[in-house]
Design a protein around this motif. Structure first.
Motif, PDB file in Angstrom:
ATOM      1  N   ALA A   1     -33.456  18.884 -26.587  1.00  0.00           N
ATOM      2  CA  ALA A   1     -34.266  17.687 -26.357  1.00  0.00           C
ATOM      3  C   ALA A   1     -33.480  16.454 -26.767  1.00  0.00           C
ATOM      4  N   VAL A   2     -33.844  15.317 -26.156  1.00  0.00           N
ATOM      5  CA  VAL A   2     -33.157  14.065 -26.479  1.00  0.00           C
ATOM      6  C   VAL A   2     -34.181  12.943 -26.557  1.00  0.00           C
ATOM      7  N   THR A   3     -34.007  12.060 -27.545  1.00  0.00           N
ATOM      8  CA  THR A   3     -34.919  10.944 -27.750  1.00  0.00           C
ATOM      9  C   THR A   3     -34.122   9.674 -28.051  1.00  0.00           C
ATOM     10  N   ASP A   4     -34.769   8.532 -27.883  1.00  0.00           N
ATOM     11  CA  ASP A   4     -34.283   7.243 -28.360  1.00  0.00           C
ATOM     12  C   ASP A   4     -33.043   6.769 -27.592  1.00  0.00           C
ATOM     13  N   TYR A   5     -32.453   5.662 -28.115  1.00  0.00           N
ATOM     14  CA  TYR A   5     -31.284   5.048 -27.482  1.00  0.00           C
ATOM     15  C   TYR A   5     -30.095   5.998 -27.535  1.00  0.00           C
ATOM     16  N   PRO A   6     -29.177   5.865 -26.574  1.00  0.00           N
ATOM     17  CA  PRO A   6     -29.319   5.202 -25.281  1.00  0.00           C
ATOM     18  C   PRO A   6     -29.869   6.146 -24.213  1.00  0.00           C
ATOM     19  N   ALA A   7     -30.152   7.409 -24.624  1.00  0.00           N
ATOM     20  CA  ALA A   7     -30.487   8.446 -23.644  1.00  0.00           C
ATOM     21  C   ALA A   7     -31.777   8.156 -22.889  1.00  0.00           C
ATOM     22  N   PHE A   8     -32.780   7.556 -23.574  1.00  0.00           N
ATOM     23  CA  PHE A   8     -34.055   7.349 -22.888  1.00  0.00           C
ATOM     24  C   PHE A   8     -33.890   6.478 -21.643  1.00  0.00           C
ATOM     25  N   TYR A   9     -32.959   5.521 -21.714  1.00  0.00           N
ATOM     26  CA  TYR A   9     -32.747   4.603 -20.602  1.00  0.00           C
ATOM     27  C   TYR A   9     -32.123   5.317 -19.407  1.00  0.00           C
ATOM     28  N   PHE A  10     -31.410   6.415 -19.678  1.00  0.00           N
ATOM     29  CA  PHE A  10     -30.737   7.192 -18.642  1.00  0.00           C
ATOM     30  C   PHE A  10     -31.485   8.499 -18.371  1.00  0.00           C
ATOM     31  N   TRP A  11     -32.792   8.485 -18.606  1.00  0.00           N
ATOM     32  CA  TRP A  11     -33.593   9.703 -18.455  1.00  0.00           C
ATOM     33  C   TRP A  11     -33.449  10.313 -17.058  1.00  0.00           C
ATOM     34  N   GLU A  12     -33.406   9.470 -16.030  1.00  0.00           N
ATOM     35  CA  GLU A  12     -33.347   9.986 -14.661  1.00  0.00           C
ATOM     36  C   GLU A  12     -32.026  10.697 -14.397  1.00  0.00           C
TER      37      GLU A  12
ATOM     38  N   VAL B   1     -20.961   1.752 -29.962  1.00  0.00           N
ATOM     39  CA  VAL B   1     -22.081   1.963 -29.036  1.00  0.00           C
ATOM     40  C   VAL B   1     -23.090   0.825 -29.107  1.00  0.00           C
ATOM     41  N   PHE B   2     -23.308   0.286 -30.318  1.00  0.00           N
ATOM     42  CA  PHE B   2     -24.350  -0.721 -30.539  1.00  0.00           C
ATOM     43  C   PHE B   2     -24.325  -1.891 -29.545  1.00  0.00           C
ATOM     44  N   PRO B   3     -23.185  -2.526 -29.291  1.00  0.00           N
ATOM     45  CA  PRO B   3     -23.214  -3.708 -28.415  1.00  0.00           C
ATOM     46  C   PRO B   3     -23.776  -3.446 -27.030  1.00  0.00           C
ATOM     47  N   TYR B   4     -23.573  -2.231 -26.518  1.00  0.00           N
ATOM     48  CA  TYR B   4     -24.068  -1.914 -25.182  1.00  0.00           C
ATOM     49  C   TYR B   4     -25.584  -1.738 -25.150  1.00  0.00           C
ATOM     50  N   LEU B   5     -26.173  -1.413 -26.281  1.00  0.00           N
ATOM     51  CA  LEU B   5     -27.620  -1.204 -26.311  1.00  0.00           C
ATOM     52  C   LEU B   5     -28.350  -2.490 -25.963  1.00  0.00           C
ATOM     53  N   GLY B   6     -27.837  -3.601 -26.467  1.00  0.00           N
ATOM     54  CA  GLY B   6     -28.467  -4.870 -26.170  1.00  0.00           C
ATOM     55  C   GLY B   6     -28.239  -5.298 -24.733  1.00  0.00           C
ATOM     56  N   SER B   7     -26.993  -5.299 -24.303  1.00  0.00           N
ATOM     57  CA  SER B   7     -26.662  -5.833 -22.983  1.00  0.00           C
ATOM     58  C   SER B   7     -27.140  -4.936 -21.853  1.00  0.00           C
ATOM     59  N   VAL B   8     -27.010  -3.630 -21.991  1.00  0.00           N
ATOM     60  CA  VAL B   8     -27.362  -2.713 -20.916  1.00  0.00           C
ATOM     61  C   VAL B   8     -28.838  -2.316 -20.973  1.00  0.00           C
ATOM     62  N   VAL B   9     -29.286  -1.869 -22.124  1.00  0.00           N
ATOM     63  CA  VAL B   9     -30.634  -1.310 -22.229  1.00  0.00           C
ATOM     64  C   VAL B   9     -31.703  -2.393 -22.332  1.00  0.00           C
ATOM     65  N   LEU B  10     -31.479  -3.378 -23.196  1.00  0.00           N
ATOM     66  CA  LEU B  10     -32.483  -4.407 -23.409  1.00  0.00           C
ATOM     67  C   LEU B  10     -32.291  -5.630 -22.521  1.00  0.00           C
ATOM     68  N   GLY B  11     -31.154  -5.715 -21.843  1.00  0.00           N
ATOM     69  CA  GLY B  11     -30.871  -6.910 -21.060  1.00  0.00           C
ATOM     70  C   GLY B  11     -30.751  -8.131 -21.943  1.00  0.00           C
ATOM     71  N   HIS B  12     -30.216  -7.911 -23.139  1.00  0.00           N
ATOM     72  CA  HIS B  12     -30.310  -8.900 -24.201  1.00  0.00           C
ATOM     73  C   HIS B  12     -29.006  -8.863 -24.995  1.00  0.00           C
ATOM     74  N   THR B  13     -28.010  -9.577 -24.538  1.00  0.00           N
ATOM     75  CA  THR B  13     -26.649  -9.447 -25.057  1.00  0.00           C
ATOM     76  C   THR B  13     -26.561  -9.608 -26.561  1.00  0.00           C
ATOM     77  N   ASP B  14     -27.378 -10.467 -27.124  1.00  0.00           N
ATOM     78  CA  ASP B  14     -27.251 -10.811 -28.538  1.00  0.00           C
ATOM     79  C   ASP B  14     -27.917  -9.816 -29.480  1.00  0.00           C
ATOM     80  N   SER B  15     -28.704  -8.892 -28.962  1.00  0.00           N
ATOM     81  CA  SER B  15     -29.594  -8.102 -29.810  1.00  0.00           C
ATOM     82  C   SER B  15     -28.897  -7.256 -30.862  1.00  0.00           C
ATOM     83  N   PHE B  16     -27.802  -6.589 -30.500  1.00  0.00           N
ATOM     84  CA  PHE B  16     -27.157  -5.675 -31.432  1.00  0.00           C
ATOM     85  C   PHE B  16     -25.763  -6.139 -31.846  1.00  0.00           C
ATOM     86  N   HIS B  17     -25.471  -7.423 -31.671  1.00  0.00           N
ATOM     87  CA  HIS B  17     -24.206  -7.973 -32.156  1.00  0.00           C
ATOM     88  C   HIS B  17     -24.443  -8.533 -33.559  1.00  0.00           C
TER      89      HIS B  17
END
Length: 277
Positions: A63-74, A130-146
């Motif tokens: 099983a897999v949960t949470d970032y970043p896997a949930f965003y790539f569930w399909e 991995v953190f910087p991509y979570l904001g820009s790719v998953v949240l559409g929010h470049t600043d979130s995890f910088h």
């Protein structure tokens, strides 16, 4: 792969992660993804992916949960079409957004987490990449995890809610009903265990990360973060010792004497090396 959690972080994913462990599933959450599979995720973020990539990454995971896997569930579901998909829900978008913002601020406010980016080789080579991509790719929010020194990230609440809304709607529209469960932690064990066709445990359904307090618990119990914390302490001790020694020599001998000692040693170095050879 048997279970894919397609729910955003802060929808009860840590509770589901704990529940799946109690049910005997080998589950990857964010830290497992960011440590065991960091190179694979960097490749995915920077160069793209194939179905075979996800099949190889999760062939031994239940099983897999949470970032970043949930965003790539399909994409994961294409690799494992027999897996079941769970979409975690909150009472409304504002409640989720408030919780997400609070979690981000708690993480930003952790001095230890910031130090890990610089003083822990494990964190620097895995989570911090991995953190910087979570904001820009998953949240559409470049600043979130910088986590930049001496500043707080700008959080666009409306953009976060838009991402949340669009993601959930897409999941609902694209998973076959027999493979799909919409779930809230308040629902408890019964609908989850019925969906997974497993027995209901005697234990109370877990309730993790209430009010964002999971960070401190993970720092004390999670083996990945505990290793990173030890590396921070070791690096800090080495830096402190080195600085102390340098300060002592600077104070007792002065810059000029230190310079003469070093240059004198450098002049004798060829002679020493010649003698040894």
């Amino acid at each position: 792969m048997k279970v894919i959690c397609a729910g955003f972080g802060k929808t009860g994913t840590k509770s589901l992660y704990a529940a799946l462990h109690l049910l005997g599933y080998n589950t990857y959450d964010f830290l497992e993804n960011a440590t065991y599979l960091s190179e694979e995720w960097i490749k995915i973020f920077e160069h793209g992916w194939t179905t075979e990539d996800f099949r190889r990454m999760y062939k031994d995971v239940d099983a897999v949960t949470d970032y970043p896997a949930f965003y790539f569930w399909e994409e994961i579901h294409k690799a494992f079409p027999e897996a079941k998909v769970i979409l975690m829900l909150r009472e409304d978008e504002d409640a989720w957004c408030n919780s997400m913002e609070k979690q981000l601020r708690i993480m930003e406010g952790s001095f230890l987490l910031r130090l890990m980016q610089y003083l822990s080789p494990t964190a620097r080579n895995t989570v911090a990449k991995v953190f910087p991509y979570l904001g820009s790719v998953v949240l559409g929010h470049t600043d979130s995890f910088h986590w930049k020194p001496f500043r707080w990230a700008r959080i666009n609440r409306e953009l976060l809610k838009l991402k949340f809304r669009a993601h959930n709607a897409y999941v609902v529209q694209n998973v076959r009903p027999e493979k799909f469960l919409q779930f809230k932690c308040s629902d408890g064990w019964e609908p989850l265990c019925k969906f997974l066709d497993v027995a209901i445990p005697d234990e109370t359904f877990p309730h993790e990360n209430k009010s964002g307090e999971i960070l401190q618990k993970l720092l004390e119990t999670n083996p990945h973060l505990m290793k990173m914390k030890r590396e921070v302490l070791m690096s800090s001790a080495i830096i402190t010792l080195t600085t102390g020694i340098a300060g002592y020599f600077l104070f007792t001998r002065g810059p000029r004497n230190i310079y003469h000692s070093v240059t004198s040693w450098m002049k004798t170095l060829p002679e020493i090396l010649h003698t040894r050879t």
